[in-house]
Design a protein around this motif. Structure first.
Motif, PDB file in Angstrom:
ATOM      1  N   UNK A  92       0.557  -0.938   0.254  1.00 33.22           N
ATOM      2  CA  UNK A  92      -0.124  -0.412   0.310  1.00 33.22           C
ATOM      3  C   UNK A  92       0.895   1.353   0.018  1.00 33.22           C
ATOM      4  N   UNK A  93       2.045   1.553   0.954  1.00 36.78           N
ATOM      5  CA  UNK A  93       2.501   2.672   0.817  1.00 36.78           C
ATOM      6  C   UNK A  93       3.142   2.711   0.006  1.00 36.78           C
ATOM      7  N   UNK A  94       3.617   1.780  -1.052  1.00 34.68           N
ATOM      8  CA  UNK A  94       4.613   1.525  -2.666  1.00 34.68           C
ATOM      9  C   UNK A  94       3.592   2.387  -3.204  1.00 34.68           C
ATOM     10  N   UNK A  95       2.060   1.499  -3.325  1.00 37.41           N
ATOM     11  CA  UNK A  95       1.273   2.301  -4.636  1.00 37.41           C
ATOM     12  C   UNK A  95       1.206   3.716  -4.535  1.00 37.41           C
ATOM     13  N   UNK A  96       1.291   3.980  -3.088  1.00 40.62           N
ATOM     14  CA  UNK A  96       1.047   5.437  -2.611  1.00 40.62           C
ATOM     15  C   UNK A  96       2.042   6.674  -3.447  1.00 40.62           C
ATOM     16  N   UNK A  97       3.732   5.514  -3.163  1.00 35.66           N
ATOM     17  CA  UNK A  97       4.701   6.786  -3.017  1.00 35.66           C
ATOM     18  C   UNK A  97       4.666   6.601  -5.150  1.00 35.66           C
ATOM     19  N   UNK A  98       4.465   5.512  -5.531  1.00 40.73           N
ATOM     20  CA  UNK A  98       4.357   5.737  -6.807  1.00 40.73           C
ATOM     21  C   UNK A  98       3.562   6.615  -8.057  1.00 40.73           C
ATOM     22  N   UNK A  99       2.771   6.912  -6.889  1.00 44.05           N
ATOM     23  CA  UNK A  99       1.509   8.113  -6.810  1.00 44.05           C
ATOM     24  C   UNK A  99       0.846   9.597  -6.603  1.00 44.05           C
ATOM     25  N   UNK A 100       2.684   9.385  -6.083  1.00 44.64           N
ATOM     26  CA  UNK A 100       2.832  10.496  -4.749  1.00 44.64           C
ATOM     27  C   UNK A 100       2.227  11.833  -6.024  1.00 44.64           C
ATOM     28  N   UNK A 101       3.176  11.670  -6.645  1.00 46.30           N
ATOM     29  CA  UNK A 101       3.483  13.173  -7.546  1.00 46.30           C
ATOM     30  C   UNK A 101       4.491  14.052  -7.509  1.00 46.30           C
ATOM     31  N   UNK A 102       5.553  13.147  -6.849  1.00 44.69           N
ATOM     32  CA  UNK A 102       6.827  14.461  -6.023  1.00 44.69           C
ATOM     33  C   UNK A 102       7.703  13.575  -6.797  1.00 44.69           C
ATOM     34  N   UNK A 103       8.878  13.675  -6.228  1.00 44.98           N
ATOM     35  CA  UNK A 103       9.889  13.829  -6.949  1.00 44.98           C
ATOM     36  C   UNK A 103      10.960  14.134  -5.380  1.00 44.98           C
ATOM     37  N   UNK A 104      11.405  13.157  -4.256  1.00 45.43           N
ATOM     38  CA  UNK A 104      11.977  14.132  -3.168  1.00 45.43           C
ATOM     39  C   UNK A 104      13.429  13.431  -3.524  1.00 45.43           C
ATOM     40  N   UNK A 105      14.065  14.491  -3.415  1.00 46.33           N
ATOM     41  CA  UNK A 105      16.202  13.372  -3.633  1.00 46.33           C
ATOM     42  C   UNK A 105      15.814  12.416  -2.338  1.00 46.33           C
ATOM     43  N   UNK A 106      15.429  12.467  -0.775  1.00 44.62           N
ATOM     44  CA  UNK A 106      15.591  12.284  -0.032  1.00 44.62           C
ATOM     45  C   UNK A 106      14.918  10.809   0.069  1.00 44.62           C
ATOM     46  N   UNK A 107      14.421  10.629  -0.937  1.00 42.58           N
ATOM     47  CA  UNK A 107      13.732   9.391  -1.387  1.00 42.58           C
ATOM     48  C   UNK A 107      13.892   7.500  -1.020  1.00 42.58           C
ATOM     49  N   UNK A 108      14.151   6.490   0.239  1.00 39.61           N
ATOM     50  CA  UNK A 108      14.864   5.683   0.184  1.00 39.61           C
ATOM     51  C   UNK A 108      15.264   4.729  -0.782  1.00 39.61           C
ATOM     52  N   UNK A 109      13.701   5.210  -1.825  1.00 35.51           N
ATOM     53  CA  UNK A 109      13.448   3.821  -2.265  1.00 35.51           C
ATOM     54  C   UNK A 109      14.872   4.872  -3.653  1.00 35.51           C
ATOM     55  N   UNK A 110      15.390   5.296  -3.519  1.00 33.79           N
ATOM     56  CA  UNK A 110      16.365   6.263  -5.237  1.00 33.79           C
ATOM     57  C   UNK A 110      17.708   4.655  -4.157  1.00 33.79           C
ATOM     58  N   UNK A 111      17.456   4.280  -3.874  1.00 32.24           N
ATOM     59  CA  UNK A 111      18.411   2.666  -3.228  1.00 32.24           C
ATOM     60  C   UNK A 111      18.118   1.158  -3.464  1.00 32.24           C
ATOM     61  N   UNK A 112      16.172   1.043  -4.131  1.00 25.52           N
ATOM     62  CA  UNK A 112      15.890  -0.040  -4.567  1.00 25.52           C
ATOM     63  C   UNK A 112      16.416  -0.783  -5.970  1.00 25.52           C
ATOM     64  N   UNK A 113      17.269  -1.800  -6.028  1.00 28.76           N
ATOM     65  CA  UNK A 113      17.668  -1.409  -7.867  1.00 28.76           C
ATOM     66  C   UNK A 113      16.567  -1.534  -8.378  1.00 28.76           C
ATOM     67  N   UNK A 114      16.132  -0.966  -9.409  1.00 20.95           N
ATOM     68  CA  UNK A 114      15.136  -1.676 -10.850  1.00 20.95           C
ATOM     69  C   UNK A 114      14.108  -1.060 -10.372  1.00 20.95           C
ATOM     70  N   UNK A 115      13.741  -0.117  -8.938  1.00 18.42           N
ATOM     71  CA  UNK A 115      12.558   0.720  -9.062  1.00 18.42           C
ATOM     72  C   UNK A 115      11.944   2.118  -9.255  1.00 18.42           C
ATOM     73  N   UNK A 116      11.121   1.412  -9.806  1.00 15.83           N
ATOM     74  CA  UNK A 116      10.361   2.511 -10.802  1.00 15.83           C
ATOM     75  C   UNK A 116      10.082   3.722 -10.098  1.00 15.83           C
ATOM     76  N   UNK A 117       9.043   3.818  -8.831  1.00 14.42           N
ATOM     77  CA  UNK A 117       9.841   5.421  -8.136  1.00 14.42           C
ATOM     78  C   UNK A 117       7.882   6.292  -9.232  1.00 14.42           C
TER      79      UNK A 117
END
Length: 422
Positions: free
Chosen positions: A209-234
């Motif tokens: 659920x959190x992942x779905x909210x993140x990918x639909x957030x409409x924001x690109x935050x430089x401090x988002x920890x998901x940037x370290x997940x390989x092949x993660x779309x975001x």
């Protein structure tokens, strides 16, 4: 409900002492039926959706000047009423679909082998299961999503979800009731293949659920920890899919990017990124070249200023010598005669020379400083005409003028330049 009624019986069944987590779980679940434990997921999902999405909505509404720096489509700004309407519509859909689905699917989950007893799973076991669930969900979800973008599937089901061409967190589960069920089904396949503990099952659905909210957030935050997940779309990856909308044949994966890559459904997005990088590089080179020319002109102005200062010094020296001669002549004349008229004339000439020095000549020196940039050497001036010219070159890669400018400024800063609006 656990088979052991006391902690001693539970430890005897385990053959060891219970850990702190197992003691806490035993105290909470020992007398609770398994069905009630399973039903915990419904309030959990509603609470996670509310807290995770509303905080982003409040951030956008409460601090718009800050939010626009990270918003992927900054031109789209919704009113508080629109946010509230989306939240109410989505909650209604969740209560009508997700809640009954989980409440009625308990027999199937029990048959699949989801357990509630002791021992609790280790961290490694839970992590391995979660990775598998993500991979299975992403692959099956990819193909279902592609089917929903066929003409019939989109017109009759999926178009509701795409009403928001600029995604936001509140709209993550927003859609037709059947769309919510269809796209939610893959999340149950993984636990059916590899059964887990009920706590892992809770964790899996909450993270999903959190992942779905993140990918639909409409924001690109430089401090988002998901940037370290390989092949993660975001968010940026999925935002492009929503922006294209009905005609989108790109970025169907909800989690990772490799399904789109393997099946060639990320070509539109990769072209978008390539043209964006190409245009940004060209514009950086153009402004860097202009900046070097401006710096050269400034150095030339500085040289002229030094030359003018030297000439001014020589002029001052000459005037001083002339004044000394006048003073000497004045003293000699005063010894011979009382020449009042001559003294007045000399003082008049001296006063005139002073006006020339403080007026015209000093203004000329001051004019030499106009070529110096008060914000520092090497600064790059940007105005609307300059970056609008660039936008025209790669118009299809940008969704808004503000996004183009923000991306440009961010890239320039990364290259080591100072940027500001001119």
């Amino acid at each position: 409900m656990l088979p052991s009624s006391t902690a001693a019986e539970a430890e005897a069944a385990l053959g060891r002492a219970m850990s702190y987590a197992e003691r806490a779980w035993f105290g909470y679940s020992a007398g609770m039926p398994d069905y009630y434990l399973y039903c915990h997921i419904v309030p959990m999902l509603l609470l996670v959706y509310t807290l995770s999405s509303l905080r982003l909505a409040l951030f956008e509404l409460g601090a718009p000047s800050i939010a626009l720096r990270y918003k992927l489509q900054p031109r789209v700004q919704l009113s508080p009423a629109a946010f509230l309407r989306c939240y109410m519509d989505t909650m209604r859909a969740l209560l009508v679909t997700i809640a009954p689905l989980h409440l009625l699917s308990y027999p199937a989950v029990k048959m699949a082998g989801i357990r509630t007893g002791l021992p609790l799973p280790s961290v490694g076991e839970a992590a391995a299961q979660l990775v598998l669930y993500f991979l299975v969900d992403d692959y099956i979800g990819y193909w279902i999503h592609r089917l929903l973008h066929t003409k019939w599937g989109y017109d009759n089901i999926h178009r509701v979800h795409h009403e928001y061409t600029a995604p936001m967190a509140l709209a993550a589960p927003y859609g037709h009731w059947s769309d919510v069920l269809i796209l939610g089904a893959p999340s149950l396949v993984g636990p059916s293949i590899v059964p887990c503990h009920i706590t892992t099952f809770w964790l899996w659905l909450v993270i999903r659920q959190i992942e779905a909210i993140d990918t639909h957030s409409g924001f690109k935050f430089p401090f988002n920890p998901t940037i370290y997940i390989p092949f993660y779309g975001g968010a940026e990856y999925h935002d492009y899919h929503h922006f294209v909308g009905e005609h989108s044949q790109s970025n169907f994966s909800s989690l990772f990017t490799f399904c789109d890559y393997l099946h060639g459904t990320d070509k539109g997005y990769r072209y978008h990124i390539a043209k964006l990088s190409e245009g940004i590089t060209a514009l950086i080179a153009k402004h860097h070249h202009n900046d070097m020319e401006d710096k050269g002109n400034t150095d030339e102005d500085m040289g002229d200023k030094g030359k003018d200062n030297k000439d001014m010094g020589d002029t001052v020296k000459e005037r001083k010598d002339m004044n000394d001669n006048d003073n000497e002549d004045e003293r000699m004349d005063n010894k011979r005669m009382d020449g009042k008229d001559i003294d007045d004339k000399d003082n008049e000439d001296a006063g005139k020379d002073g006006i020339d020095m403080d007026g015209k000549d000093m203004d000329d020196v001051g004019m030499q400083g106009k070529g110096i940039d008060d914000k520092g050497m090497g600064a790059i001036h940007i105005d609307l005409n300059e970056y609008m010219e660039y936008i025209q070159i790669v118009r299809k890669t940008f969704r808004t003028d503000e996004e183009a400018y923000m991306f440009y400024v961010e890239t320039m800063r990364e290259k080591g330049f100072w940027c500001y609006k001119g």
